[in-house]
Design an enzyme around this catalytic site. Structure first.
Site, PDB file in Angstrom:
ATOM      1  N   GLU A 179     -32.937  49.619 -31.126  1.00  0.00           N
ATOM      2  CA  GLU A 179     -32.119  49.267 -29.960  1.00  0.00           C
ATOM      3  C   GLU A 179     -31.190  48.085 -30.237  1.00  0.00           C
ATOM      4  OE1 GLU A 179     -34.310  48.282 -26.364  1.00  0.00           O
ATOM      5  OE2 GLU A 179     -32.485  48.140 -25.200  1.00  0.00           O
ATOM      6  N   LYS A 224     -31.429  53.698 -29.520  1.00  0.00           N
ATOM      7  CA  LYS A 224     -31.314  53.328 -28.104  1.00  0.00           C
ATOM      8  C   LYS A 224     -30.117  52.384 -27.952  1.00  0.00           C
ATOM      9  CE  LYS A 224     -33.826  51.262 -24.242  1.00  0.00           C
ATOM     10  NZ  LYS A 224     -35.082  51.257 -23.515  1.00  0.00           N
TER      11      LYS A 224
HETATM   12  P1  13P Z   1     -32.676  48.751 -18.901  1.00  0.00           P
HETATM   13  O1  13P Z   1     -32.498  50.225 -18.743  1.00  0.00           O
HETATM   14  O2  13P Z   1     -33.099  48.070 -17.635  1.00  0.00           O
HETATM   15  O3  13P Z   1     -31.490  48.112 -19.575  1.00  0.00           O
HETATM   16  O4  13P Z   1     -33.912  48.509 -19.855  1.00  0.00           O
HETATM   17  C1  13P Z   1     -34.066  49.334 -20.932  1.00  0.00           C
HETATM   18  C2  13P Z   1     -34.741  48.592 -22.014  1.00  0.00           C
HETATM   19  O5  13P Z   1     -35.798  48.956 -22.443  1.00  0.00           O
HETATM   20  C3  13P Z   1     -34.080  47.400 -22.538  1.00  0.00           C
HETATM   21  O6  13P Z   1     -34.701  47.005 -23.718  1.00  0.00           O
END
Ligand code: 13P
Length: 344
Positions: A179, A224
């Site tokens: 991510e 992500k």
């Molecule tokens: P949000 O969808 O609230 O941005 O959170 C997703 C997430 O796991 C951020 O690390």
């Protein structure tokens, strides 16, 4: 090993399914609870998450996996069943957040830029999480946009940490969710969608270069990312069509087709915006990966409000959660429309 990882990664992005990010750290969940006037204790956090994981219809049909926080993966429901067993019974794969947070990146921009920590001892922690049932993990890097930032040092250091994390996960038989989040909720007024495109493309390019250097098997991971979108403080907001177009363009330019799936974060978009944008992205068609959601706020905000910390509101909270999960499932198939939203 790679085959097992690939199977898990494919299951996480199965058609019409996405991931529930319920891995808020104790600090973040406290902020969420503050917004509804509920005290954050181990018991209230348990009750809230138990409500979500027992929303059987929503979980079974629309949720492939749940990202947990360290406390939750060890927690039992009120009746003594482990929360992990409850989500497994609903057909969901347990996942775990393994980074230990974003800290100031030392250097000339330490007031703005962050580096995500948590590599020390990670091999041992992953082995334990695997025993506790986790089959995928999450590590979130954050990149902040200003006129002159991010710095190369910030992009490079975060990409490198993501790659080391991902390689350790795969060694442990755990699918890494990678991510790299380019933030949309910063205070910077010059944060246009074009600027977001530029920074997101750069970041993702460097992330995949580092993943290659670390010999991470792309078949056994999920990306992500953020959507390509204007910052919240930017006067010129982009249309959903433009968000979809530039997001698809960016992903096609940077994400190898060996990656089975992409699961977006919601990043501060409203519930409906996150759903609509995902649906439009999928309507672009001809994408080499599954494209779905891994939302925290955009899946939980309505449920949190409907629940309000009261046991008599559990069914209402579950209905709100299931509705958002269904809307996002449709979006993951490119089949969401506003009428369905209103019909509910
Ligand atoms: P949000 O969808 O609230 O941005 O959170 C997703 C997430 O796991 C951020 O690390």
């Amino acid at each position: 090993m790679t085959e097992e990882l690939a199977k898990i990664a494919q299951d996480l992005v199965a058609p019409g399914k996405g991931i529930l990010a319920a891995d808020e750290s104790s600090g973040t969940i406290k902020k969420r609870f503050d917004s509804i006037g509920v005290e954050s204790t181990a018991d209230t956090r348990r009750d809230y998450r138990e409500m979500l994981f027992r929303a059987t219809e929503g979980m079974k049909n629309y949720v492939s996996g749940v990202i947990l926080y360290d406390e939750t993966i060890r927690q039992n429901a009120k009746d003594g069943t482990s929360l992990v067993d409850i989500m497994k019974a609903a057909g969901s794969i347990p996942g775990i957040k393994v980074d230990t947070g974003a800290k100031a990146l030392p250097g000339p921009h330490a007031d703005i830029e962050k580096i995500t920590e948590g590599l020390d001892g990670l091999r041992e922690r992953l082995a334990e999480y695997h025993k506790l049932g986790a089959r995928f993990a999450k590590w979130r890097a954050v990149i902040t946009i200003t006129d002159t930032l991010p710095s190369w040092n910030c992009v490079k250091a975060n990409a490198h940490a993501l790659a080391r994390y991902a390689a350790l996960c795969q060694e442990a038989g755990i699918v890494p969710i990678v991510e790299p989040e380019v933030l949309m909720d910063g205070a910077h007024a010059g944060h246009s969608i074009e600027r977001c495109y530029e920074v997101t493309e750069w970041t993702q390019r460097i992330v995949f270069r580092e993943l290659y250097d670390a010999r991470v098997a792309l078949e056994g991971m999920v990306l992500k990312p953020n959507m390509v979108i204007a910052g919240q403080k930017c006067a010129k907001q982009a249309s959903p069509e433009q968000v979809a177009e530039l997001t698809v363009k960016c992903l096609k330019a940077t994400v190898p087709s060996a990656v089975p799936g992409i699961a977006f974060l919601s990043g501060g978009q409203t519930d409906e915006q996150a759903t609509q944008n995902l649906s439009l992205i999928n309507q672009a068609g001809d994408l080499p990966w599954k494209v779905t959601f891994s939302y925290g706020r955009a899946l939980q905000a309505a449920a949190l409000k409907a629940w309000g910390g009261k046991s008599e509101n559990v069914a209402a909270g579950q209905r709100a959660f299931t509705h958002r999960a269904r809307m996002n499932s449709l979006a993951a198939l490119g089949k969401w429309d506003e009428q369905l939203e209103k019909a509910a």
